[in-house]
Design an enzyme around this catalytic site. Structure first.
Site, PDB file in Angstrom:
ATOM      1  N   HIS A 288     -12.326  -0.599   4.185  1.00 45.35           N
ATOM      2  CA  HIS A 288     -12.103  -1.901   3.540  1.00 45.35           C
ATOM      3  C   HIS A 288     -13.405  -2.705   3.577  1.00 45.35           C
ATOM      4  CE1 HIS A 288      -7.993  -0.915   3.326  1.00 45.35           C
ATOM      5  NE2 HIS A 288      -7.463  -1.783   4.177  1.00 45.35           N
TER       6      HIS A 288
ATOM      7  N   CYS B 221      -5.260  -4.819   9.296  1.00 40.54           N
ATOM      8  CA  CYS B 221      -6.585  -4.186   9.252  1.00 40.54           C
ATOM      9  C   CYS B 221      -7.669  -5.130   8.734  1.00 40.54           C
ATOM     10  CB  CYS B 221      -6.533  -2.919   8.403  1.00 40.54           C
ATOM     11  SG  CYS B 221      -5.704  -3.133   6.818  1.00 40.54           S
TER      12      CYS B 221
END
Length: 337
Positions: A235, A126
Site C-alpha cells: 500500500h 493496514c
C-alpha cells in the site's frame, strides 16, 4: 508456546505463519484453524506438516495466544471464547478496534499500554498502521494538528478473490468471480469497503478514528480518500501533515531515520523513493518524497509505503505477541493453562 492461527489458510493467515517462522517465535505447538471445510487439510510450518483443526478443538487446546485473521463476524463470535479459557487473542479484523474496552496496538507506539487484563487486543487497519508508524515520532516532536491522506492500496488487501480478478483481467479474460463492482486491471477504484452516510467509505473512517486512538490524541483532524489500484502487494500513501510547531526539514529526516520500523528512501536525484515492489516481503515502513507544503505554514508532504500483508497485518500482530512475551504477559497466560 502453544499458538493458534485462526484463518490459517487465507492470504494474511499464510503470511502470519511465514512471519512466525522468520522471527523464530517460540511455537512449541501450532494450531492452524480455518473453516469447517478446511479441517483436516495440511499446512506446512517450519518444514513440518500440521492438520487444520476446528475452532472448538483449538479452544479446547487452550493456546497461550491466538492470532486471528478470519473476518469481523467470526472474531466477534469466537475471540471471547478463546479469552474465556485464558488465551490472549490478537485480532486482525475491525471487530474490536474501536471498542473502548480494547487496546488498539502498534508496538512501536503503544505496546506499553497492554496489561495482563487485556485478553483481546486489536490489530489496526493496514493503512493506518503504516501511516502512524511514520508519523508518531514527528507527532511527539511537533504535534500533529491535521492529516490529509490519500491511499493507493493493493488488491491483496481485499484477499484472494481480488487477486484472482486482477490476474484474470490481466490475462484478457472477464473475472469469473469478481471482488469489485468494476474491472481493476488498468483501472483505479476510489472505493474501499462500503460507503457510509457521510459519503466516506468505512475504510476512510477507519483511518480517521484509529489514528486518534493509537496516537492517543482526539484533537488530530484526519481526512482520508482510500483508493484501490491494480498492484499485487504493498500500500502507498500520500500524506500531508500540518503540525502545531515549526520544523526544519533536516530535523524531520533525522527523526525519521531514528524511528523504529521506518526506513527513509529519499534520493530524488537518483530516482530513489518508496515503491510497493521495494516494500514487498519486508517489515519496514518506507518513507520518502519529504518536502514542505509551500502553500501553508508548518506542513509536510510525505510518501509512505509498506507491505500490507506484513507490517499492515501479520508482522504487526506477531510483534504484539513478542512485546507481550517480553513483558511476561504471555508466559503468565501459558502458566495458567
Amino acid at each position: 508456546m502453544k499458538v493458534a492461527v485462526v484463518g490459517a489458510t487465507g492470504l494474511v493467515g499464510g503470511e502470519m505463519l511465514k512471519v512466525l517462522a522468520e522471527r523464530n517465535f517460540p511455537v512449541t505447538e501450532l494450531l492452524p484453524v480455518a473453516s469447517e471445510k478446511s479441517v483436516g487439510q495440511e499446512i506446512e510450518f517450519k518444514g513440518k506438516k500440521y492438520k487444520v483443526v476446528s475452532m472448538d478443538d483449538a479452544i479446547a487446546a487452550r493456546p497461550a495466544v491466538a492470532i486471528f485473521s478470519a473476518g469481523g463476524s467470526i472474531s466477534k463470535e469466537q475471540a471471547p471464547r478463546f479469552a474465556e479459557v485464558g488465551t490472549v487473542v490478537i485480532d486482525n479484523s475491525s471487530a474490536w478496534r474501536m471498542d473502548p474496552t480494547k487496546k488498539l496496538v502498534v508496538p512501536e507506539i503503544n505496546a506499553k499500554e497492554i496489561t495482563a487484563d487485556d485478553k483481546i487486543i486489536a490489530n489496526p487497519n493496514c493503512s493506518t498502521i503504516q501511516m502512524v508508524v511514520a508519523l508518531n515520532k514527528l507527532h511527539e516532536a511537533y504535534k500533529v494538528q491535521r492529516i490529509v491522506v490519500s491511499t493507493y492500496q493493493s488488491v491483496t488487501g481485499t484477499g484472494k478473490k481480488a487477486v484472482d480478478q486482477l490476474m484474470e483481467e490481466r490475462a484478457g479474460q472477464a473475472a469469473s468471480n469478481p471482488a469489485y463492482p468494476h474491472p481493476i486491471d488498468l483501472n483505479v477504484l476510489p472505493h474501499i469497503d462500503v460507503f457510509e452516510d457521510n459519503g466516506y467509505t468505512k475504510e476512510e473512517m477507519k483511518m480517521v478514528k484509529e489514528t486518534k486512538k493509537i496516537m492517543g490524541d482526539d484533537n488530530i483532524r484526519v481526512t482520508a480518500t482510500t483508493v484501490r489500484i491494480p498492484v499485487m502487494g504493498g500500500h502507498s500513501e500520500s500524506v500531508n501533515v500540518e503540525f502545531e510547531q515549526e520544523f526544519e526539514l533536516e530535523d524531520v529526516f533525522r527523526i525519521l531515520r531514528n524511528t523504529e520500523g521506518v526506513e527513509v528512501v529519499d534520493d530524488v536525484a537518483n530516482n530513489r523513493y518508496p515503491m510497493p515492489k521495494d516494500a514487498h516481503g519486508r517489515d519496514a515502513v518506507l518513507v520518502g518524497r519529504l518536502r514542505r507544503d509551500e502553500t501553508q505554514p508548518r506542513t509536510l508532504n510525505m510518501w509512505v509505503v509498506a507491505d500490507n500483508l506484513r507490517k499492515g497485518a501479520a508482522t504487526n500482530a506477531v510483534q504484539i505477541a513478542e512485546a507481550m512475551m517480553k513483558m511476561g504477559l504471555l508466559q503468565e497466560v501459558a502458566a495458567t493453562v
